[in-house]
Design a protein around this motif. Structure first.
Motif, PDB file in Angstrom:
ATOM      1  N   GLY A  24     -19.446 -55.665   5.784  1.00 35.44           N
ATOM      2  CA  GLY A  24     -19.645 -54.808   4.610  1.00 35.44           C
ATOM      3  C   GLY A  24     -20.689 -53.729   4.796  1.00 35.44           C
ATOM      4  N   PRO A  25     -21.911 -54.075   5.206  1.00 40.71           N
ATOM      5  CA  PRO A  25     -22.923 -53.031   5.406  1.00 40.71           C
ATOM      6  C   PRO A  25     -22.525 -52.012   6.480  1.00 40.71           C
ATOM      7  N   ALA A  26     -21.853 -52.451   7.524  1.00 41.69           N
ATOM      8  CA  ALA A  26     -21.428 -51.527   8.584  1.00 41.69           C
ATOM      9  C   ALA A  26     -20.380 -50.547   8.057  1.00 41.69           C
ATOM     10  N   GLU A  27     -19.503 -51.018   7.179  1.00 42.70           N
ATOM     11  CA  GLU A  27     -18.461 -50.140   6.631  1.00 42.70           C
ATOM     12  C   GLU A  27     -19.056 -48.985   5.837  1.00 42.70           C
ATOM     13  N   LYS A  28     -20.239 -49.161   5.276  1.00 43.70           N
ATOM     14  CA  LYS A  28     -20.888 -48.083   4.525  1.00 43.70           C
ATOM     15  C   LYS A  28     -21.224 -46.904   5.422  1.00 43.70           C
ATOM     16  N   GLU A  29     -21.429 -47.159   6.716  1.00 44.21           N
ATOM     17  CA  GLU A  29     -21.729 -46.069   7.656  1.00 44.21           C
ATOM     18  C   GLU A  29     -20.517 -45.205   7.960  1.00 44.21           C
ATOM     19  N   LEU A  30     -19.323 -45.665   7.602  1.00 45.99           N
ATOM     20  CA  LEU A  30     -18.110 -44.910   7.928  1.00 45.99           C
ATOM     21  C   LEU A  30     -17.939 -43.670   7.064  1.00 45.99           C
ATOM     22  N   GLY A  31     -18.710 -43.554   5.990  1.00 49.72           N
ATOM     23  CA  GLY A  31     -18.660 -42.355   5.169  1.00 49.72           C
ATOM     24  C   GLY A  31     -17.980 -42.588   3.835  1.00 49.72           C
ATOM     25  N   PRO A  32     -17.986 -41.540   3.000  1.00 43.43           N
ATOM     26  CA  PRO A  32     -17.511 -41.663   1.621  1.00 43.43           C
ATOM     27  C   PRO A  32     -16.004 -41.446   1.421  1.00 43.43           C
ATOM     28  N   HIS A  33     -15.264 -41.234   2.471  1.00 46.31           N
ATOM     29  CA  HIS A  33     -13.867 -40.828   2.325  1.00 46.31           C
ATOM     30  C   HIS A  33     -12.851 -41.946   2.510  1.00 46.31           C
ATOM     31  N   GLY A  34     -13.247 -43.176   2.346  1.00 46.44           N
ATOM     32  CA  GLY A  34     -12.311 -44.282   2.514  1.00 46.44           C
ATOM     33  C   GLY A  34     -12.308 -44.779   3.942  1.00 46.44           C
ATOM     34  N   ILE A  35     -11.682 -45.927   4.124  1.00 48.11           N
ATOM     35  CA  ILE A  35     -11.670 -46.568   5.438  1.00 48.11           C
ATOM     36  C   ILE A  35     -10.233 -46.763   5.894  1.00 48.11           C
ATOM     37  N   GLY A  36      -9.945 -46.287   7.085  1.00 45.80           N
ATOM     38  CA  GLY A  36      -8.650 -46.528   7.700  1.00 45.80           C
ATOM     39  C   GLY A  36      -8.791 -47.643   8.723  1.00 45.80           C
ATOM     40  N   ARG A  37      -7.816 -48.518   8.772  1.00 43.79           N
ATOM     41  CA  ARG A  37      -7.847 -49.630   9.727  1.00 43.79           C
ATOM     42  C   ARG A  37      -6.549 -49.650  10.523  1.00 43.79           C
ATOM     43  N   ALA A  38      -6.659 -50.065  11.775  1.00 44.72           N
ATOM     44  CA  ALA A  38      -5.480 -50.175  12.649  1.00 44.72           C
ATOM     45  C   ALA A  38      -5.746 -51.266  13.667  1.00 44.72           C
ATOM     46  N   PHE A  39      -4.679 -51.829  14.216  1.00 41.75           N
ATOM     47  CA  PHE A  39      -4.824 -52.792  15.302  1.00 41.75           C
ATOM     48  C   PHE A  39      -5.152 -52.041  16.577  1.00 41.75           C
ATOM     49  N   LEU A  40      -5.971 -52.654  17.432  1.00 37.93           N
ATOM     50  CA  LEU A  40      -6.332 -52.019  18.701  1.00 37.93           C
ATOM     51  C   LEU A  40      -5.090 -51.802  19.556  1.00 37.93           C
ATOM     52  N   THR A  41      -4.259 -52.810  19.678  1.00 39.76           N
ATOM     53  CA  THR A  41      -2.986 -52.716  20.399  1.00 39.76           C
ATOM     54  C   THR A  41      -1.963 -53.556  19.650  1.00 39.76           C
ATOM     55  N   ASP A  42      -0.707 -53.389  19.952  1.00 38.27           N
ATOM     56  CA  ASP A  42       0.324 -54.228  19.342  1.00 38.27           C
ATOM     57  C   ASP A  42       0.036 -55.690  19.643  1.00 38.27           C
ATOM     58  N   GLY A  43       0.087 -56.510  18.641  1.00 37.15           N
ATOM     59  CA  GLY A  43      -0.129 -57.938  18.818  1.00 37.15           C
ATOM     60  C   GLY A  43      -1.582 -58.344  18.978  1.00 37.15           C
ATOM     61  N   SER A  44      -2.510 -57.406  18.881  1.00 42.99           N
ATOM     62  CA  SER A  44      -3.928 -57.698  19.071  1.00 42.99           C
ATOM     63  C   SER A  44      -4.508 -58.422  17.865  1.00 42.99           C
ATOM     64  N   ARG A  45      -5.533 -59.227  18.126  1.00 42.46           N
ATOM     65  CA  ARG A  45      -6.305 -59.851  17.053  1.00 42.46           C
ATOM     66  C   ARG A  45      -7.599 -59.069  16.817  1.00 42.46           C
ATOM     67  N   LEU A  46      -7.663 -57.851  17.371  1.00 42.76           N
ATOM     68  CA  LEU A  46      -8.794 -56.956  17.155  1.00 42.76           C
ATOM     69  C   LEU A  46      -8.312 -55.760  16.358  1.00 42.76           C
ATOM     70  N   ARG A  47      -9.139 -55.338  15.406  1.00 40.24           N
ATOM     71  CA  ARG A  47      -8.808 -54.160  14.609  1.00 40.24           C
ATOM     72  C   ARG A  47      -9.914 -53.130  14.724  1.00 40.24           C
ATOM     73  N   ILE A  48      -9.543 -51.906  14.389  1.00 40.34           N
ATOM     74  CA  ILE A  48     -10.452 -50.760  14.399  1.00 40.34           C
ATOM     75  C   ILE A  48     -10.576 -50.264  12.972  1.00 40.34           C
ATOM     76  N   ALA A  49     -11.763 -49.827  12.591  1.00 38.19           N
ATOM     77  CA  ALA A  49     -11.968 -49.188  11.286  1.00 38.19           C
ATOM     78  C   ALA A  49     -12.785 -47.920  11.506  1.00 38.19           C
ATOM     79  N   MET A  50     -12.372 -46.846  10.850  1.00 43.50           N
ATOM     80  CA  MET A  50     -13.158 -45.612  10.837  1.00 43.50           C
ATOM     81  C   MET A  50     -12.813 -44.861   9.560  1.00 43.50           C
ATOM     82  N   SER A  51     -13.525 -43.788   9.278  1.00 44.35           N
ATOM     83  CA  SER A  51     -13.262 -43.037   8.062  1.00 44.35           C
ATOM     84  C   SER A  51     -11.819 -42.569   8.036  1.00 44.35           C
ATOM     85  N   ASP A  52     -11.208 -42.707   6.888  1.00 44.94           N
ATOM     86  CA  ASP A  52      -9.839 -42.256   6.693  1.00 44.94           C
ATOM     87  C   ASP A  52      -9.675 -40.760   6.943  1.00 44.94           C
TER      88      ASP A  52
END
Length: 129
Positions: A24-52
């Motif tokens: 939660g606190p780390a997501e605040k650093e992504l900025g005020p424009h929302g958060i986009g999330r995606a999987f690192l690769t197909d079938g991965s159990r790792l995800r990426i988040a950055m400003s939308d």
């Protein structure tokens, strides 16, 4: 007492990185424009988040070649194949069954792979308590 296992790594455009266990606190650093999330690769159990809007507002979000290099390294591809990243980027362990924040601790293998990618990208990492 042992510290909780990290569930994310936040990679900033200046090359600093932060391991943490509450996303939660780390997501605040992504900025005020929302958060986009995606999987690192197909079938991965790792995800990426950055400003939308990071790619749409280049004047507000600095290029982040460090995150691009780390994500490519963790995904097992050359850095030249990494997609563009801007602003702070979070890589996190994903658990679709966690209704609270969908995170899970990194496995030892994931943490080793991420650490190697951070080192190769010349990031300076710290852990938040």
């Amino acid at each position: 007492m042992n510290a909780p296992a990290p569930v994310y790594i936040l990679i900033r455009p200046d090359g600093t990185a932060q391991w943490g266990h509450r996303i939660g606190p780390a997501e605040k650093e992504l900025g005020p424009h929302g958060i986009g999330r995606a999987f690192l690769t197909d079938g991965s159990r790792l995800r990426i988040a950055m400003s939308d809007c990071a790619l749409l507002l280049p004047e507000e979000y600095a290029p982040n070649p460090y995150a691009a290099a780390v994500l490519a390294g963790v995904a097992g591809m050359p850095a030249s194949m990494a997609p563009e990243t801007r602003g702070p980027v979070i890589l996190f362990g994903w658990d679709g069954m966690n209704e609270w924040d969908s995170t899970r601790p990194f496995t030892a293998d994931e943490r080793d792979t991420i650490t190697a990618a951070l080192t190769a990208a010349e990031c300076v990492a710290e852990t938040v308590s």
